[in-house]
Every structure is written in structure tokens, then in C-alpha cells.
Design a protein around this motif. Structure first.
Motif, mmCIF file in Angstrom:
data_model
loop_
_atom_site.group_PDB
_atom_site.id
_atom_site.type_symbol
_atom_site.label_atom_id
_atom_site.label_comp_id
_atom_site.label_asym_id
_atom_site.label_seq_id
_atom_site.Cartn_x
_atom_site.Cartn_y
_atom_site.Cartn_z
ATOM 1 N N GLY A 89 -13.622 10.935 30.420
ATOM 2 C CA GLY A 89 -12.994 10.633 31.701
ATOM 3 C C GLY A 89 -11.504 10.895 31.686
ATOM 4 O O GLY A 89 -10.932 11.379 32.672
ATOM 5 N N CYS A 90 -10.849 10.590 30.566
ATOM 6 C CA CYS A 90 -9.414 10.861 30.463
ATOM 7 C C CYS A 90 -9.121 12.353 30.433
ATOM 8 O O CYS A 90 -8.071 12.800 30.905
ATOM 9 C CB CYS A 90 -8.849 10.192 29.213
ATOM 10 N N ALA A 91 -10.045 13.129 29.876
ATOM 11 C CA ALA A 91 -9.853 14.583 29.829
ATOM 12 C C ALA A 91 -10.195 15.251 31.152
ATOM 13 O O ALA A 91 -9.676 16.333 31.460
ATOM 14 C CB ALA A 91 -10.726 15.184 28.716
ATOM 15 N N GLY A 92 -11.059 14.623 31.951
ATOM 16 C CA GLY A 92 -11.628 15.277 33.117
ATOM 17 C C GLY A 92 -10.627 15.743 34.151
ATOM 18 O O GLY A 92 -10.835 16.771 34.802
ATOM 19 N N ASP A 93 -9.537 14.996 34.326
ATOM 20 C CA ASP A 93 -8.550 15.372 35.347
ATOM 21 C C ASP A 93 -7.273 15.928 34.742
ATOM 22 O O ASP A 93 -6.339 16.265 35.467
ATOM 23 C CB ASP A 93 -8.226 14.164 36.224
ATOM 24 N N TRP A 94 -7.211 16.026 33.414
ATOM 25 C CA TRP A 94 -5.955 16.363 32.737
ATOM 26 C C TRP A 94 -5.454 17.757 33.122
ATOM 27 O O TRP A 94 -4.273 17.958 33.384
ATOM 28 C CB TRP A 94 -6.133 16.270 31.227
ATOM 29 N N ALA A 95 -6.366 18.710 33.158
ATOM 30 C CA ALA A 95 -5.975 20.087 33.464
ATOM 31 C C ALA A 95 -5.890 20.363 34.961
ATOM 32 O O ALA A 95 -5.518 21.472 35.362
ATOM 33 C CB ALA A 95 -6.966 21.061 32.817
ATOM 34 N N GLU A 96 -6.229 19.383 35.794
ATOM 35 C CA GLU A 96 -6.222 19.543 37.252
ATOM 36 C C GLU A 96 -7.141 20.673 37.707
ATOM 37 O O GLU A 96 -6.838 21.401 38.654
ATOM 38 C CB GLU A 96 -4.802 19.780 37.782
ATOM 39 N N LEU A 97 -8.272 20.809 37.038
ATOM 40 C CA LEU A 97 -9.232 21.842 37.408
ATOM 41 C C LEU A 97 -10.561 21.247 37.855
ATOM 42 O O LEU A 97 -11.538 21.967 38.038
ATOM 43 C CB LEU A 97 -9.461 22.800 36.223
#
Length: 453
Positions: A89-97
Motif C-alpha cells: 500500500g505504501c508503494a502503490g501511490d509512490w510513483a503516482e502511476l
């Protein structure tokens, strides 16, 4: 509308969603669900090399329980389901993709999937059941977002909505009874995060962890509701209307159920920044077809309010850059695109980009059209000879009004997953094609096949 009305509306929504089976979901909605799953999975993978993501996931590994679910970082991590949901979940929005919901401010896919994928892998659910639960979780949290709208950008939806989506999706996957599902959603609503919208604009990376915290919360809410630990049916009203000060329209929770599906109104990204700046990037790319960036001495944006609020000419973190309208305009002009490279940490210190950021001015786009053209931008470049050039984009591509082709998103996904997961591409294609064998396969088996080098 009263809290009682909201509780009644939620009951109507859950009574409907709890009865939804795979056969009840139209084929085009099934395909959308597969696209959302694969696109958001790729978004998780896209963040795997970010130093803060590596440090966070290594830290979670130290306290994780028995290995139940995969962390999609290509490093072989498997955590307990709660820790895996947090890490992904923390990685899911990190790249804004990641994918988003276009009608209101809501990223429903990334609110549902981290908890849903961890639960499905740990419990041996089929991929078909995952997609069914995604459709239901997406429907639920998108309707909550429509029913409770904020007058301005005070709270970020990643904090204020994600736990509700996770609880709804996990409840659907577990096929919990109606009363237990209502309790889980209500409990999750009382445990949301009041994440300030100013934080991503000013560069706070804590914004990126809100979906991860919410994924854990949604799982626990479903656990505890089954034990009788539940929020009140009025919780949505008590939290969003009374505590957060939104308007309340409970009719949105049930109106048109089964006639239209929220997941069909999602949008996809090929630009690695906040969607509010995508029209700026598209208009900038049109200008670059006419003159080189070296001739630009000034940039003016006539744009919508949400873009103008992203006012930070000196971003000092990658999240600040992705939420800075000045950086979006400047880096797109220098790079000629809005991909991940244009928003890497290196771009924060490129002199040419920094200089251009301070040459960006903004003004309201008037008159502002109705949806779907409610996020327009006119980019005007002043050139070194004093002349000006302008390009206008009324609605950025990716939403239901101007969707990318399936092959465009498929190619985006393959470009992300190919290097770290060579075996994943064929499996992703089978999922996107709704292949019967792929759908009937258990998700844990699918994940193992994906991770095979």
C-alpha cells in the motif's frame, strides 16, 4: 440528511453488493477490473527502487509474522498479510502511476488492492474472486466519496477514504454477512486518517504511506467486525459530515446500483504526477512540436483551481515535485514528456528546470466548463522574441471521456514489470484477456508464477 438516513443508505448499498456474484458483473466491467488490478500492481512495482520504499519495507520485514503474502518489490519478500498490505500500500501511490476515479477525488483501486491481494494470497482465493471483490470495494468507496464531498482540498482522500475501500473489498472477498460488512465499513470509517492536502504539495512523504496504513486498518476492521467489534451504521455521517464538515448526499450510496458501475469511470495515468497537472503536460508537448524549449522565457497557465492550489516553485522532494504545478510545467518542457524520469529526484536540482519553475505564472481558466472538462489548462509560452504561443487541453487523456487504448495501458504495464519480473508479462496478458484458466487459478499460485524468473 440525518445520520439515520446515511445508515439506511449504507444498508441498501451493502445489501446489493453482498449479493453480487461474478455472473452479475457485465463483461466490460470485468475487463475494467482486470485493467485496474494490473495497472495498480504495476504502480506498486514501479516504486521498488525508491530509497525510502526500500527502507520502509526492510523495516516492516523485521516485525512481520509468518510469510503469507508477497511484497511486489522483486526482492523475494513475503510477509504476514497485514504487513504485506502495508508494504504494498505504501508503494502503490509512490510513483503516482496508480489508477484513479474521475468523478470525484478518489483513488479507489489503490484503496482496495493492497489489502485485497494480501488477503487473497494468504487465503488461497481465486483470481476471479479477487476481481469480483475489487469491483465491489471500488463501488463502495467511490460511492462514499460521491456521497460526502469536501468544499475544498483540505483532506487528502488517501487518508480519509482508503480504509473504507480496504474494508469493503476484504469483506466482499470473505463474503461476510451484510451486518458484518456494514460493521466493517463503519469501523473503518472511524479509523481513517485526517491527512492534510497541504502535505504532498509541501513535500511530505508521509502522504505516500496513508494507503498502506489504511490497508492494514481495513483488514483489521473486517476481522474485528466478525468478532462483534463494530462501528455504528451512522459512522459515515458521524465522521465525514459531522467531524470533517463535508456535505452529505446519502442517495449517492444506492442510486443506480447495478445500472452503472463506478469502476467504469476510472482514469489511468502515463504521466508520473498528480492528475491535476496532466492537461498542462499535454499542452506543453503540443507546444514543443512548434518551438524548442530554449526559446521559452515565460510560461503562463490558465488552469483550474485544483492545479492552482499545487503552488510550490521550489519542491524539495519527489512528492512535492509531483504536486507542484510549476515543476510539472517546467520539467515537461525540458523533458518533452511527463514520465517517471521527469519527476525523479535528480530533476529537483537541474538548473534549467529550476529557472523555468520561477517563470511560471497561473490564473483561473474562465469560464470553467462542466465535467468532464472541469480540469482544463491553457499553456502560453512567451518566446525570446516577445511573441507568444498557446495550446489548450480541455481534458487530459486517460479518463472515461478520452480513454487510453487497452494496448497503451498494456504497454505501460509491460514497460514497468518486464525488468524485475520477466515471467509476469504473459500472466498479465492472460488476466487482461479474462482468460478462463487464469481467472480460475488461485491467486497465490498466480503470484508464484509471476515471480518465477
Amino acid at each position: 440528511m440525518s445520520a439515520r438516513d446515511v445508515g439506511t443508505a449504507l444498508s441498501r448499498l451493502v445489501a446489493f453488493t453482498s449479493a453480487v456474484d461474478w455472473a452479475d458483473i457485465p463483461d466490460d466491467v470485468r475487463k475494467r477490473a482486470a485493467l485496474v488490478l494490473c495497472d495498480d500492481l504495476a504502480a506498486m512495482i514501479a516504486a521498488r527502487a525508491e530509497p525510502e520504499v526500500i527502507a520502509l519495507q526492510d523495516g516492516v520485514a523485521k516485525s512481520s509474522g509468518a510469510a503469507e503474502a508477497t511484497v511486489f518489490n522483486a526482492r523475494g519478500h513475503r510477509f504476514d498479510r497485514y504487513s504485506a498490505a502495508l508494504a504494498n500500500g505504501c508503494a502503490g501511490d509512490w510513483a503516482e502511476l496508480d489508477e484513479g476515479y474521475r468523478r470525484v477525488i478518489c483513488h479507489a483501486g489503490v484503496y482496495c488492492l493492497p489489502a485485497l491481494l494480501a488477503e487473497a494470497e494468504a487465503d488461497g482465493q481465486t483470481t476471479q474472486e479477487v476481481l469480483r471483490a475489487l469491483v465491489i470495494g471500488y463501488e463502495t468507496v467511490a460511492r462514499v466519496a460521491r456521497a460526502f464531498t469536501f468544499p475544498n482540498l483540505v483532506l487528502h482522500p488517501h487518508g480519509s477514504l482508503a480504509a473504507v475501500g480496504a474494508a469493503a473489498a476484504v469483506s466482499a472477498l470473505r463474503r461476510l454477512p451484510v451486518d458484518v460488512t456494514i460493521g466493517a465499513i463503519s469501523s473503518a470509517a472511524t479509523m481513517v486518517l485526517p491527512g492534510p492536502y497541504t502535505h504532498p504539495i509541501q513535500g511530505s512523504l508521509v502522504r505516500n504511506v496513508w494507503p498502506g496504513i489504511a490497508a492494514q486498518t481495513g483488514l483489521r476492521a473486517a476481522d474485528w467486525s466478525a468478532m462483534g467489534i463494530r462501528g455504528l451504521p451512522s459512522a459515515l455521517h458521524d465522521v465525514y459530515a459531522d467531524a470533517f464538515g463535508t456535505s452529505a448526499n446519502p442517495v449517492e450510496l444506492y442510486d443506480g446500483l447495478g445500472k452503472s458501475w463506478a469502476i467504469s469511470d476510472g482514469y489511468h495515468k502515463v504521466f508520473a504526477c498528480c492528475q491535476y497537472g496532466h492537461a498542462t503536460i499535454e499542452a506543453t508537448m503540443k507546444l514543443l512540436d512548434q518551438v524548442p524549449v530554449e526559446r521559452v522565457v515565460g510560461i503562463h497557465l490558465d488552469t483550474h483551481e485544483k492545479a492552482r492550489l499545487m503552488d510550490n516553485p521550489d519542491p524539495d522532494t519527489t512528492i512535492a515535485a509531483k504536486f507542484s504545478i510549476q515543476h510539472i510545467a517546467a520539467t515537461a518542457a525540458v523533458h518533452g514528456h511527463g514520465g517517471a524520469e521527469a519527476f525523479s529526484s535528480d530533476t529537483l536540482h537541474v538548473p534549467e528546470i529550476a529557472t523555468l519553475r520561477h517563470k511560471v505564472s497561473t490564473a483561473p481558466f474562465e469560464p470553467l466548463p462542466e465535467w468532464p472538462n472541469d480540469r482544463p489548462t491553457r499553456v502560453t509560452w512567451t518566446l525570446d522574441d516577445g511573441t507568444t504561443l498557446s495550446e489548450t487541453v480541455m481534458s487530459a487523456r486517460g479518463g472515461p471521456d478520452l480513454p487510453f487504448t487497452p494496448d497503451e495501458i498494456r504497454n505501460k504495464i509491460h514497460g514497468i514489470i518486464g525488468p524485475p519480473y520477466p515471467a509476469m508479462g504473459g500472466i498479465i496478458d492472460a488476466l487482461l484477456d479474462l482468460d478462463d484458466t487464469a481467472l480460475s487459478r488461485r491467486w497465490d499460485e498466480t503470484v508464484r508464477a509471476m515471480a518465477t524468473s
